[in-house]
Structures are given as C-alpha cells and as structure tokens.
Design a protein around this motif. Sequence first.
Motif, mmCIF file in Angstrom:
data_model
loop_
_atom_site.group_PDB
_atom_site.id
_atom_site.type_symbol
_atom_site.label_atom_id
_atom_site.label_comp_id
_atom_site.label_asym_id
_atom_site.label_seq_id
_atom_site.Cartn_x
_atom_site.Cartn_y
_atom_site.Cartn_z
ATOM 1 N N ALA A 171 0.912 -1.248 -0.048
ATOM 2 C CA ALA A 171 -0.180 -0.112 0.013
ATOM 3 C C ALA A 171 0.835 1.173 0.158
ATOM 4 O O ALA A 171 0.357 2.351 -0.448
ATOM 5 N N SER A 172 2.128 1.190 0.487
ATOM 6 C CA SER A 172 2.955 2.514 0.565
ATOM 7 C C SER A 172 2.918 2.954 -0.995
ATOM 8 O O SER A 172 3.363 4.195 -1.056
ATOM 9 N N SER A 173 2.765 2.329 -1.992
ATOM 10 C CA SER A 173 3.087 2.718 -3.258
ATOM 11 C C SER A 173 1.793 3.704 -3.552
ATOM 12 O O SER A 173 1.964 4.317 -4.594
ATOM 13 N N LEU A 174 0.735 3.518 -2.880
ATOM 14 C CA LEU A 174 -0.640 4.129 -3.285
ATOM 15 C C LEU A 174 -0.453 5.540 -2.777
ATOM 16 O O LEU A 174 -1.086 6.716 -3.334
ATOM 17 N N ALA A 175 0.462 6.067 -1.750
ATOM 18 C CA ALA A 175 0.722 7.256 -1.401
ATOM 19 C C ALA A 175 1.422 8.103 -2.169
ATOM 20 O O ALA A 175 2.631 7.692 -2.661
ATOM 21 N N GLY A 176 0.963 9.241 -2.808
ATOM 22 C CA GLY A 176 1.533 10.143 -3.690
ATOM 23 C C GLY A 176 2.937 10.905 -2.952
ATOM 24 O O GLY A 176 3.927 11.266 -3.613
ATOM 25 N N SER A 177 2.781 10.950 -1.746
ATOM 26 C CA SER A 177 3.971 11.755 -0.973
ATOM 27 C C SER A 177 3.937 11.419 0.579
ATOM 28 O O SER A 177 3.037 10.675 0.972
ATOM 29 N N ALA A 178 4.859 11.913 1.163
ATOM 30 C CA ALA A 178 5.029 11.578 2.652
ATOM 31 C C ALA A 178 3.858 12.137 3.254
ATOM 32 O O ALA A 178 3.241 11.645 4.246
ATOM 33 N N ARG A 179 3.413 13.528 2.683
ATOM 34 C CA ARG A 179 2.515 14.276 3.653
ATOM 35 C C ARG A 179 1.055 13.572 3.340
ATOM 36 O O ARG A 179 0.391 13.358 4.247
ATOM 37 N N SER A 180 0.798 12.699 2.320
ATOM 38 C CA SER A 180 -0.347 12.229 2.088
ATOM 39 C C SER A 180 -0.447 10.725 2.791
ATOM 40 O O SER A 180 -1.611 10.285 2.767
ATOM 41 N N ALA A 181 0.702 10.116 3.068
ATOM 42 C CA ALA A 181 0.813 8.823 3.375
ATOM 43 C C ALA A 181 -0.013 8.443 4.594
ATOM 44 O O ALA A 181 -0.600 7.654 4.658
ATOM 45 N N GLY A 182 0.103 9.548 5.876
ATOM 46 C CA GLY A 182 -0.684 9.219 6.832
ATOM 47 C C GLY A 182 -2.079 9.156 6.599
ATOM 48 O O GLY A 182 -2.728 8.136 6.963
ATOM 49 N N ALA A 183 -2.688 10.015 5.587
ATOM 50 C CA ALA A 183 -4.184 9.943 5.422
ATOM 51 C C ALA A 183 -4.254 8.814 4.672
ATOM 52 O O ALA A 183 -5.264 7.963 5.218
ATOM 53 N N VAL A 184 -3.632 8.466 3.689
ATOM 54 C CA VAL A 184 -3.800 7.236 2.727
ATOM 55 C C VAL A 184 -3.977 6.013 3.651
ATOM 56 O O VAL A 184 -4.735 5.093 3.444
ATOM 57 N N MET A 185 -2.970 5.591 4.756
ATOM 58 C CA MET A 185 -2.939 4.476 5.578
ATOM 59 C C MET A 185 -3.847 4.598 6.492
ATOM 60 O O MET A 185 -4.474 3.581 6.867
ATOM 61 N N HIS A 186 -4.197 5.749 7.117
ATOM 62 C CA HIS A 186 -5.058 5.466 8.153
ATOM 63 C C HIS A 186 -6.477 5.490 8.020
ATOM 64 O O HIS A 186 -7.319 4.689 8.690
ATOM 65 N N LEU A 187 -6.929 5.930 6.910
ATOM 66 C CA LEU A 187 -8.468 5.836 6.478
ATOM 67 C C LEU A 187 -8.708 4.327 6.448
ATOM 68 O O LEU A 187 -9.784 3.758 7.095
ATOM 69 N N PRO A 188 -8.152 3.622 5.487
ATOM 70 C CA PRO A 188 -8.420 2.073 5.550
ATOM 71 C C PRO A 188 -8.507 1.347 6.971
ATOM 72 O O PRO A 188 -9.184 0.483 7.179
ATOM 73 N N TYR A 189 -7.369 1.989 7.709
ATOM 74 C CA TYR A 189 -7.271 1.072 8.860
ATOM 75 C C TYR A 189 -8.360 1.537 9.887
ATOM 76 O O TYR A 189 -8.698 0.711 10.616
ATOM 77 N N LEU A 190 -8.745 2.747 10.028
ATOM 78 C CA LEU A 190 -10.023 3.239 10.814
ATOM 79 C C LEU A 190 -10.980 2.299 10.344
ATOM 80 O O LEU A 190 -11.837 1.672 11.233
ATOM 81 N N VAL A 191 -11.440 2.401 8.865
ATOM 82 C CA VAL A 191 -12.384 1.796 8.424
ATOM 83 C C VAL A 191 -12.709 0.265 8.850
ATOM 84 O O VAL A 191 -13.675 -0.236 9.118
ATOM 85 N N LEU A 192 -11.505 -0.042 8.620
ATOM 86 C CA LEU A 192 -11.566 -1.547 8.843
ATOM 87 C C LEU A 192 -11.543 -1.855 10.400
ATOM 88 O O LEU A 192 -12.166 -3.009 10.879
ATOM 89 N N ALA A 193 -11.080 -1.303 11.064
ATOM 90 C CA ALA A 193 -11.034 -1.157 12.589
ATOM 91 C C ALA A 193 -12.581 -1.261 13.007
ATOM 92 O O ALA A 193 -13.224 -1.935 13.938
ATOM 93 N N PHE A 194 -13.520 -0.424 12.376
ATOM 94 C CA PHE A 194 -14.806 -0.456 12.865
ATOM 95 C C PHE A 194 -15.687 -1.851 11.852
ATOM 96 O O PHE A 194 -16.445 -2.459 12.842
ATOM 97 N N VAL A 195 -15.563 -1.974 10.924
ATOM 98 C CA VAL A 195 -16.141 -3.108 10.188
ATOM 99 C C VAL A 195 -15.403 -4.494 10.434
ATOM 100 O O VAL A 195 -16.323 -5.450 10.091
ATOM 101 N N SER A 196 -14.556 -4.595 11.252
ATOM 102 C CA SER A 196 -14.160 -5.805 11.845
ATOM 103 C C SER A 196 -14.526 -6.051 13.224
ATOM 104 O O SER A 196 -13.924 -7.074 13.770
#
Lengths: 276, 279
Positions: A171-196
């Motif tokens: 998934a690291s390749s999905l983030a365009g920059s270091a600054r967007s990486a936090g958002a790109v990684m945290h969103l799926p993480y938080l969504v999965l934490a709820f639906v799991s």
Amino acid sequence: MTTTLGRPGTRPSAARLGLYRAAIELKTFFRERDAVVFTFALPAVILALLGAIFDGVYPGSDVTSAEYLAPSMIAAGIASTTFVNLGTGIATDRDDGTLRRLRGAPMPPSAYVIGKILMALVVTVGETLLLLGIAVVAFDVRLPTDPARWFTFGWVFLLGTTACALAGIAASSLAGSARSAGAVMHLPYLVLAFVSGVFFTPVGALPGPLITLGSLFPLKWMAQGFRSVFLPDSILPQEVVPSWEHGRIALVLAAWCIGGMLLCLTTFRWHGRRGR
Amino acid sequence: MTDTPAVRVRGLRKTYGDTLAVDGVDLDVAAGEVVALLGPNGAGKTSTIEILEGHRDRDAGEVRVLGHDPARAGLDWRTGIGIVTQDGADLTELTVREAVRHFARYYPEPRDPDDAIELVGLTGKADARVRTLSGGQRRRLDVAIGVVGRPRLLFLDEPTTGFDPQARRQFWALIRRLAADEGCTILLSTHYLEEAEALADRVAVIVDGRIVAAGTPATLGGRATARTLVRWADGRQETDDPAALVASLTRRYGGVVPGLTISRPSLEDVYLDLIGDPS
C-alpha cells in the motif's frame, strides 16, 4: 571490462546490513514523535478509552465489554504497527530521498526490506506487550494457562503480522507523497477497525454488509483469533457464527500473506512519481 | 587502471514523453579531473548526472562510468562512486555521526566516520540531530556520506543551490580539498558560472540538452583567442595584438595613453552568448 572496482568480496552481507538497517530504523522510529504517537500510542489510548467507556457483561457469559475489546485491540495494534507503520514509513522514505540515497550506496535491496521487517516486528512485539499489560492491569483480562491457547496466539500473531506487513509495503505505493501517506494509510485502517468489530462490539451485532466487507480483510480474522485465545467459549453467541473458525482464520491470513507478497513484488517502486 | 576514463559518454539521449531532456551529449572525465556541467535550469544537467549515477534509464547512447554501464552495473561498481544529490531531506532524526557511521558500514574499506565528518568541517556538529543543521551544513553532511566509502568518482548535483555567499565559499574550499588532497575525480553540475570557474579543470556548457562548448575556464568558447578590445580616451579598436597597439599608442601620445583599458570577453560574456541570453 578493464577496471577493478572497489574491493569486491569484502562487501558486508545483506543479512548483516539488514541488522544495521533495523537498528537505524528503530532509532528513527522512536525519535519521530508523530510515528510514536499515531502508530504506537494510539491503539493503547483507544483501548484505555473504549475500555473505560464500554460497560456491561454479555448475556450468557461473564465477559465484560472491556474484556471483549482487549484482544480485538491487540489485533488492531498489530495492524497499526505493521500496515500503517510500514505504509507511511516506506512512502516517506520514497519521498524524502532515503530510498534514493540507499540505492546510491552499495546496499543490497534485501537489506532494506530486512531492516523494515525487523523494525516492524520489534515495534509490534512492544505494542502487543503494552496492550496486554493495559488489558491485564486495567480490565482484568486473564492470561490463559492452556498451552494450546498460546499456540493459537503464536500462529495468529505470526500470520497476522506477516499479512498486514506485506499489505502495508504494497500500500505504500498508493501514497503520492510523505504528507499524504498518513491519511492514505489511516483511512483504510480506521474503516477496517470499525467493520471488523474492533471499535464496535460485539462483531456479531454489525450490519450484514459491513460484516461481509470486514471479512474480506485480515483484521477481522486476526481479532477473532485473539478473542479465541483470551475469551471463554461462552461468548461465542456474540460472534458472527458460533465458532472460532480457526481453520478459516488460518486460511484467510495465509491467503493475504501470499496475495500481499505478490502485490509487493508487482507494485513496489524505488522511485517517486517523478518517473524515470 | 588510472588510464581508464572515469566517465565516457557518447550520444546520450533522454526524453520524457514529448520533451527532449538530453539530446546527444558527449562527455569525458579523466581520472583525477574536476569537471563542471554548466547550464541554465532545465538544460538537462540533472538528467545527465542521474543517468551516470545509474538512477535513471537512458533512451540512447553509450555510457561508461568507471568502465561500466551504470544501467547494468552492480553493487561492486557502487562502492567506487559517491553521490551528493541536490534535495536530500532524509536522516532528520539521526545525529550527524550516526548517519555517517551508518553509511560507512555499506563499504568494504570506508574512511573513519569521524575523519569524514572532520573533512567536511562538521566535527562541532557531530552529535547534533540532522534536522537542526543549516542548509549548508546539511549539504556538507551529504558530502561526508558521499565520500565515506572512499569513492574514486564523486557526483555533485547543484551542490550549492540556495547557499549564501559565505556558505558557498566554504563549500568550494571543501571541494578543492577533496580534489587536491584526496585525488577524488569530481563531476559537478551547476548553474553558477563563478562556481564552475572556481572549481573546475574543465567546463562543459549544456543548453537544451546539448553540449554547446567545452574547455578550460580560460579557453571556453574561444575566449583565449578572441580579439581584445583596446579603449582609450579618443578611440577604440579590436585587435589580435594588443601589446603592439598599446606600444604605437604610447608613441603617438608620447607617454601615458589617457583612459587606456584593455579587455578580453569575460567568461560571463562568453557564457551568456553561449546560452543565447539576449541581454
């Protein structure tokens, strides 16, 4: 070729350089306040908060809401220290010139990967111990005495960590920059934490479509595996199906390990999006 | 071995989509030489250097760096080169010493990390976190990491961009020391004319992806053989033999020639002419 280069043969091995990389990665990780707060401390804070907020005992068992939450949070903690940690870390390395500098040095690429994996493993073990400590001290979670349960803990930890780590690297390749990486990684993480069924308990009370969505990803299965280690079978009616489904957990996590590896091999980029 | 040129490039081409970045560059760097690739922004300097470093693919041309093709060379080849990029922002949480020591580990016979730090003048900052360094100190750290493996060839891509004049002078002194005392072959890119003049044995001027002139700073663009302009109070004349002209003027005025100046085209005149600057 006429030129002798450097002093070949005496270059340090990839394994040794991997250990040096792990040391430098760990040093860097624990000195970066952002990483420590969001990746390491956040799951512990959420466990402490939700554990204190949720109350009540599940009918037909003596399991409290906090006890139910704790093993699931261990799974979410692992996802944070592997998936989020590696995803943001590698995206940052790609953006700030780390990877370029390393590619300019005589470093075997495997040393970088070894360093990242060892770093994630150490941080993950630390995270797990921290969450277990909070669970035992604050929420009266009892550590199992049956070795069979610890064996389950072992393989769920190993498969889950591997699957989430590989997914993070991919998934690291999905983030365009270091600054967007936090958002790109945290969103799926938080969504999965709820639906799991981690932040929302018990998992069996989730709407059907969300359960289906959560069941596609490793977090749900990892959390279920850890609940089977720490909770009595009397809680099973609160699960999606009244069984711990160890076989299915192993199958899904192993499938994610293989799929994650294939994704890593096909999507990994040493370079940023500036092109070659 | 030392007869092998450090860099040999013939007909190098690189395009990005429809944009032609490098258009048939030829370049030679002999062992022990300091060569500057001089040109305006966007001329193809960084693309050329990155291809030579093995960081970028090329579309056409023959490239040999330390006798090997960088596109296919392995890790042993990498032990022989050092790279200083223009925009590294990594290593921020480590100290200077930790960073240099770590990179020393990749090389078979590295310098003592503390010696490398001293060489670039950062000894007083050895225990400082990299993020606390100034821009100039940060680039000097990059140089320390670039030379810690005792490279035979060092690439410096626009190393002093954004420096204040004092930091630039200090950096130049460091580069001269590397070349003179350490015998390091250096290929640097710059868009500062005075930097090329101050550091390089030879300068190659690159414009729109092509080398338009190459030579020593003194001879670049035919500067050494260009006609000299002699000016005095009552006139001006271009000549190939200024000494004879001045002698005849002296005779004519019977002594001091009023308002006498003798000038060759400055390197700046030559450079601006080469890059087609209308001013």
